[in-house]
Design a protein around this motif. Structure first.
Motif, mmCIF file in Angstrom:
data_model
loop_
_atom_site.group_PDB
_atom_site.id
_atom_site.type_symbol
_atom_site.label_atom_id
_atom_site.label_comp_id
_atom_site.label_asym_id
_atom_site.label_seq_id
_atom_site.Cartn_x
_atom_site.Cartn_y
_atom_site.Cartn_z
ATOM 1 N N ASN A 91 -3.518 56.428 -104.250
ATOM 2 C CA ASN A 91 -2.983 56.716 -105.567
ATOM 3 C C ASN A 91 -1.476 57.016 -105.465
ATOM 4 O O ASN A 91 -1.061 57.828 -104.646
ATOM 5 N N ILE A 92 -0.693 56.353 -106.304
ATOM 6 C CA ILE A 92 0.755 56.579 -106.274
ATOM 7 C C ILE A 92 1.212 57.519 -107.392
ATOM 8 O O ILE A 92 2.420 57.712 -107.574
ATOM 9 N N GLU A 93 0.289 58.119 -108.125
ATOM 10 C CA GLU A 93 0.654 58.930 -109.287
ATOM 11 C C GLU A 93 1.603 60.080 -108.959
ATOM 12 O O GLU A 93 2.470 60.414 -109.755
ATOM 13 N N THR A 94 1.401 60.715 -107.826
ATOM 14 C CA THR A 94 2.190 61.909 -107.514
ATOM 15 C C THR A 94 3.460 61.602 -106.728
ATOM 16 O O THR A 94 4.237 62.518 -106.433
ATOM 17 N N LEU A 95 3.665 60.317 -106.403
ATOM 18 C CA LEU A 95 4.886 59.971 -105.683
ATOM 19 C C LEU A 95 6.086 60.061 -106.622
ATOM 20 O O LEU A 95 6.007 59.675 -107.789
ATOM 21 N N PRO A 96 7.221 60.556 -106.142
ATOM 22 C CA PRO A 96 8.428 60.561 -106.980
ATOM 23 C C PRO A 96 8.786 59.137 -107.401
ATOM 24 O O PRO A 96 8.729 58.200 -106.587
ATOM 25 N N LEU A 97 9.121 58.960 -108.672
ATOM 26 C CA LEU A 97 9.502 57.646 -109.156
ATOM 27 C C LEU A 97 10.831 57.223 -108.553
ATOM 28 O O LEU A 97 11.781 58.015 -108.477
ATOM 29 N N ARG A 98 10.884 55.953 -108.158
ATOM 30 C CA ARG A 98 12.118 55.380 -107.609
ATOM 31 C C ARG A 98 12.459 54.129 -108.424
ATOM 32 O O ARG A 98 12.216 52.997 -107.997
ATOM 33 N N PRO A 99 13.003 54.326 -109.621
ATOM 34 C CA PRO A 99 13.201 53.190 -110.533
ATOM 35 C C PRO A 99 14.217 52.168 -110.065
ATOM 36 O O PRO A 99 14.242 51.054 -110.594
ATOM 37 N N ARG A 100 15.021 52.514 -109.094
ATOM 38 C CA ARG A 100 15.962 51.532 -108.571
ATOM 39 C C ARG A 100 15.378 50.757 -107.395
ATOM 40 O O ARG A 100 16.022 49.827 -106.889
ATOM 41 N N SER A 101 14.168 51.134 -106.980
ATOM 42 C CA SER A 101 13.552 50.487 -105.825
ATOM 43 C C SER A 101 12.333 49.649 -106.179
ATOM 44 O O SER A 101 12.073 48.635 -105.520
ATOM 45 N N TYR A 102 11.583 50.048 -107.195
ATOM 46 C CA TYR A 102 10.317 49.391 -107.522
ATOM 47 C C TYR A 102 10.230 49.123 -109.022
ATOM 48 O O TYR A 102 10.524 50.001 -109.843
ATOM 49 N N ALA A 103 9.755 47.914 -109.359
ATOM 50 C CA ALA A 103 9.659 47.545 -110.770
ATOM 51 C C ALA A 103 8.680 48.426 -111.524
ATOM 52 O O ALA A 103 8.951 48.843 -112.654
ATOM 53 N N LEU A 104 7.518 48.726 -110.926
ATOM 54 C CA LEU A 104 6.551 49.587 -111.615
ATOM 55 C C LEU A 104 7.133 50.970 -111.871
ATOM 56 O O LEU A 104 6.854 51.591 -112.903
ATOM 57 N N ASP A 105 7.924 51.471 -110.945
ATOM 58 C CA ASP A 105 8.581 52.761 -111.151
ATOM 59 C C ASP A 105 9.636 52.666 -112.255
ATOM 60 O O ASP A 105 9.810 53.593 -113.057
ATOM 61 N N ARG A 106 10.344 51.545 -112.297
ATOM 62 C CA ARG A 106 11.324 51.360 -113.367
ATOM 63 C C ARG A 106 10.635 51.405 -114.722
ATOM 64 O O ARG A 106 11.073 52.112 -115.631
ATOM 65 N N TYR A 107 9.552 50.650 -114.868
ATOM 66 C CA TYR A 107 8.859 50.635 -116.158
ATOM 67 C C TYR A 107 8.306 52.017 -116.505
ATOM 68 O O TYR A 107 8.381 52.455 -117.650
ATOM 69 N N GLU A 108 7.754 52.690 -115.514
ATOM 70 C CA GLU A 108 7.201 54.021 -115.784
ATOM 71 C C GLU A 108 8.298 54.998 -116.195
ATOM 72 O O GLU A 108 8.089 55.853 -117.064
#
Length: 612
Positions: free
Chosen positions: A170-187
């Protein structure tokens, strides 16, 4: 409940409370934590809100969009004063259920309610959650405020990597890295206004008035304007679903095909659902420009060529409207040039989806062959085996199965008695050549690999005018991908639980083909059908194992390797494979369905021409 009154200054967290929130050490009473929280405090820098389950009040923002229809009504609120953390969204959805909220776009509001994490499709579906405020009350402080500028989705803002890899965890608790991953960017943009401009359509408009665009116009484009899904590592991060919040009477949703374009700007809040993941809910919709190519047609086979086709006709039954039969017939005659042999998938029984014990499909196949003849095609005959009732999966009661059509003016079918729903076909010695114990026959129908799934059908054909020729055709429809986690799952990489059964199915077909080749290394074998998996999948590697078969899709130019479009990804599910003796072949995926909003089936048919 809501009311309108004059503008008031929004409450804010104290400096002490902000510092405590940042360190996660706040020990004051719950009301002190949540009172005056900003939206970015609620959203936090992971996929889950640090305030989930808590009451909040005095949350300020501007209403950017209202969903006034359906059972999930509500409105989006965005804070026009963002923090400096790119990981924290500045917007949130206020859920009002079946009640239309009494707010308007441009209202400045303060909201109170409970912070909730909603899992579309249920938590067990494995998808991500949407942070919402539920049980809400709000105050409208003013109207007519300017909306925050939309975040532009484009190649510069969408990372090339899709999601963090977590060994399936589960990646829910990982810090978002919007400059590294597209799913993190959208989230990190969840609920916020986003926009796309000059967007190519990569998934045709569906019956729910949705389409797919890509915000990366140069990334993995197909020859006809889609985006190619060519590996598990790159699911095309720029794909975004577009729906509309604009009333249909005011602006009908565009009916678009793959290859078209939404010119101008399309903008609205970024939502998330269980039917494709991140979705731009448009309050501003671009103009449709028709760039899409016309449906294809393949060439006619020569007198010395045997043309074999595969076509998933998508739950065809006598109850299916005549118009669909006519379209399928026209496709077979005009676009596929009347193949000599057709492997059909998803042929339902004579009562369709009614679960009444009927398993015969003669009425279904007669209606199709009559339509083909009326369209100017040959008088096809058919061969198939009725399945045991409710044992082959698919639509309940439909008893879908694979079947053969063949043109008796061009080919002969070798009928060998003994094939039924439960008797396995075997390879036998036939005067020094490979033969079948039954034709048509089913491969290992009692094996657990075929539980609730269609069993392969084997038939022996010969091309008239070619004495002694024999071609073994295996029609297939492997088990579906139902139960697999989505590409946008909160588990990365997503689990493909259905794959295990397809690998086992592929192993059985591979073994059968090897048995044929052991009897006659020069045997002409064609394996065709909807295998429900990709050319790079473990199932296809199993099916081609030991060099028994060649998957012909690999011989096409890379940009043409697709015949199905799902969530904006052009991909391969249907295949045609040949034994090594059939070294010289002419293979064509005929694009007439998958890229179009108006389609007779969701699959494109395929044609193979060989010289047995």
């Amino acid at each position: 409940m809501s009311s309108r009154r004059s503008l008031r200054r929004p409450a804010t967290l104290s400096a002490v409370a902000c510092a405590a929130l940042a360190t996660g050490l706040l020990t004051a009473p719950q009301s002190a934590v949540a009172a005056g929280a900003r939206i970015h405090d609620i959203q936090g820098s992971t996929r889950l809100s640090p305030l989930a389950g808590q009451q909040v009040s005095g949350v300020p923002g501007t209403v950017t969009a209202v969903r006034s229809f359906g059972s999930a009504r509500g409105f989006w609120v965005q804070d026009p004063h963002p923090d400096d953390d790119a990981a924290t969204s500045e917007a949130i959805f206020v859920f009002t259920g079946g009640q239309t909220p009494k707010v308007a776009v441009g209202d400045t509001v303060t909201v109170a309610g409970k912070v909730s994490e909603y899992y579309p499709g249920g938590k067990d579906a494995g998808l991500q959650s949407v942070t919402e405020i539920t049980g809400a009350t709000w105050t409208v402080d003013s109207s007519g405020a300017a909306l925050p500028a939309a975040f532009r989705l484009n190649p510069a803002s969408i990372p090339g990597r899709y999601a963090p890899r977590a060994d399936g965890e589960n990646i829910e608790t990982l810090p978002l890295r919007p400059r590294s991953y597209a799913l993190d960017r959208y989230e990190s943009l969840e609920g916020m206004r986003v926009s796309v401009s000059g967007s190519p359509v990569v998934g045709a408009t569906n019956t729910h008035h949705e389409l797919w665009v890509t915000a990366e116009p140069r990334h993995h484009r197909t020859a006809r304007g889609g985006v190619l899904y060519g590996s598990y590592k790159d699911p095309n991060p720029g794909r975004v679903k577009v729906a509309s919040l604009i009333p249909f009477a005011q602006r009908p949703f565009p009916v678009a095909d793959v290859g078209d374009e939404l010119t101008g700007t399309t903008a609205g809040p970024l939502d998330y659902d269980n039917f494709g993941g991140y979705s731009l809910q448009a309050t501003e919709l671009g103009t449709l420009t028709d760039h899409g190519p016309a449906p294809e047609s393949t060439r006619k086979q020569t007198a010395r060529e045997l043309a074999v086709a595969t076509y998933n006709v998508e739950n065809l039954a006598p109850t299916t409207p005549q118009a669909k039969f006519d379209r399928l017939a026209a496709a077979l005659v005009d676009h596929l040039a009347a193949p000599d042999v057709v492997a059909l998938e998803e042929v339902q029984d004579d009562s369709g989806a009614t679960d009444n014990g009927v398993v015969s499909a003669g009425a279904t196949l007669k209606k199709l062959t009559d339509a083909i003849k009326a369209a100017g095609g040959p008088a096809y005959e058919w061969r198939q085996i009725d399945p045991a009732n409710d044992q082959d999966g698919g639509q309940p009661g439909g008893n879908i199965r694979v079947a053969f059509l063949f043109n008796p003016e061009r080919v002969s079918f070798t009928d060998i008695a003994g094939g039924d729903a439960t008797t396995p076909v075997k390879v036998v010695d036939d005067h020094g050549k490979a033969g079948l114990s039954a034709s048509p026959g089913r491969i290992a129908p009692a094996d657990p690999a075929w539980k609730d799934s269609r069993k392969p059908l084997v038939g022996q054909f010969s091309l008239k005018g070619r004495p002694g020729s024999r071609v073994f055709v295996v029609a297939n429809h492997f088990n579906s991908k139902g139960g697999d986690q989505g590409l946008d799952s909160r588990f990365q990489p997503p689990a493909r639980s259905s794959e295990t059964q397809r690998i086992a199915q592929a192993g059985l077909v591979n073994t059968f083909v090897k048995d044929l080749l052991a009897k006659d290394p020069r045997a002409d074998v064609v394996v065709a059908g909807d295998l429900n998996d990709y050319q790079f999948s473990p199932a296809l590697k199993t099916l081609t194992g030991g060099g028994a078969l060649t998957d012909l899709v690999g011989r096409l130019p890379r940009s043409e390797r697709y015949g199905y479009v799902y969530n904006g990804n052009s991909q391969v599910l249907d295949h045609m494979l040949t034994s090594r003796h059939l070294a010289r072949v002419d293979y064509d995926i005929v694009h007439i369905n998958a890229e179009y909003a108006d389609q007779a089936s969701d699959h494109d048919p395929q044609v193979l021409r060989i010289r047995p």
